[in-house]
Write an enzyme that holds these catalytic residues in place. Structure first.
Site, PDB file in Angstrom:
ATOM      1  N   GLY A   1      -5.870   7.445  -4.091  1.00 11.04           N
ATOM      2  CA  GLY A   1      -5.465   8.564  -3.253  1.00 11.04           C
ATOM      3  C   GLY A   1      -3.978   8.691  -3.020  1.00 11.04           C
ATOM      4  CG  HIS A   2       0.056   6.553  -1.880  1.00 12.76           C
ATOM      5  ND1 HIS A   2       1.209   6.051  -2.415  1.00 12.76           N
ATOM      6  CD2 HIS A   2       0.416   7.164  -0.721  1.00 12.76           C
ATOM      7  CE1 HIS A   2       2.227   6.305  -1.607  1.00 12.76           C
ATOM      8  NE2 HIS A   2       1.768   6.998  -0.583  1.00 12.76           N
ATOM      9  CG  PHE A   3       2.074   9.557  -4.955  1.00  8.88           C
ATOM     10  CD1 PHE A   3       1.951  10.705  -4.193  1.00  8.88           C
ATOM     11  CD2 PHE A   3       3.031   8.641  -4.585  1.00  8.88           C
ATOM     12  CE1 PHE A   3       2.767  10.937  -3.102  1.00  8.88           C
ATOM     13  CE2 PHE A   3       3.860   8.858  -3.493  1.00  8.88           C
ATOM     14  CZ  PHE A   3       3.727  10.009  -2.745  1.00  8.88           C
TER      15      PHE A   3
END
Length: 151
Positions: free
Chosen positions: A52-54
């Site tokens: 979910g983080h980049f």
């Protein structure tokens, strides 16, 4: 002169209450009570925050780097105080100053986490911390931890 303390993951789990997926210290390379600690976090693509983080360019969130540094400082606090943590004996992360992020941390990086005890006053422990990948500083912060107050 005594040899600096080293810890594997089992010894770390005796010093920290954190567990997967929030335990962010894999190994303690060297620790001298009341002085310093050097620890290691192997950053893998399987970390739960990467999807979910980049997603197109996975980067370890800065708050997770800070948490890894806080856990490293917590180990030093426990070793220095001679306290073994349990349900009623914990240190909490209570403050952060001068946090800076210099470079992204990506899957495959080895994050070297260091904390130096700057002072202890009225139950508040102040540490200077730094996170490094290879030769490059990726983050640093001054942080404080304090023991749990009895209710």
């Amino acid at each position: 002169m005594t040899e600096p303390l080293k810890m594997d993951i089992e010894a770390i789990m005796r010093q920290l209450p954190h567990r997967y997926p929030f335990l962010l210290v894999d190994r303690v390379l060297a620790c001298e009570a009341g002085q310093y600690i050097h620890a290691l976090k192997n950053v893998t693509f399987n970390e739960p925050f990467f999807p979910g983080h980049f997603p197109d360019r996975p980067v370890m969130p800065g708050v997770m780097i800070i948490e890894a540094l806080a856990q490293t400082a917590g180990i030093l606090a426990f070793v220095t105080s001679g306290i073994v943590p349990n349900a009623s004996r914990r240190f909490y992360f209570v403050g952060i100053d001068k946090a800076r992020f210099r470079k992204p941390v990506e899957p495959g990086d080895q994050l070297l986490l260091s904390a130096k005890l700057e002072r202890s006053f009225k139950g508040i422990w102040r540490f200077s911390t730094v996170a490094v990948v290879g030769e490059d500083e990726v983050a640093h912060a001054d942080m404080m931890v304090a023991p749990e107050v009895s209710k």
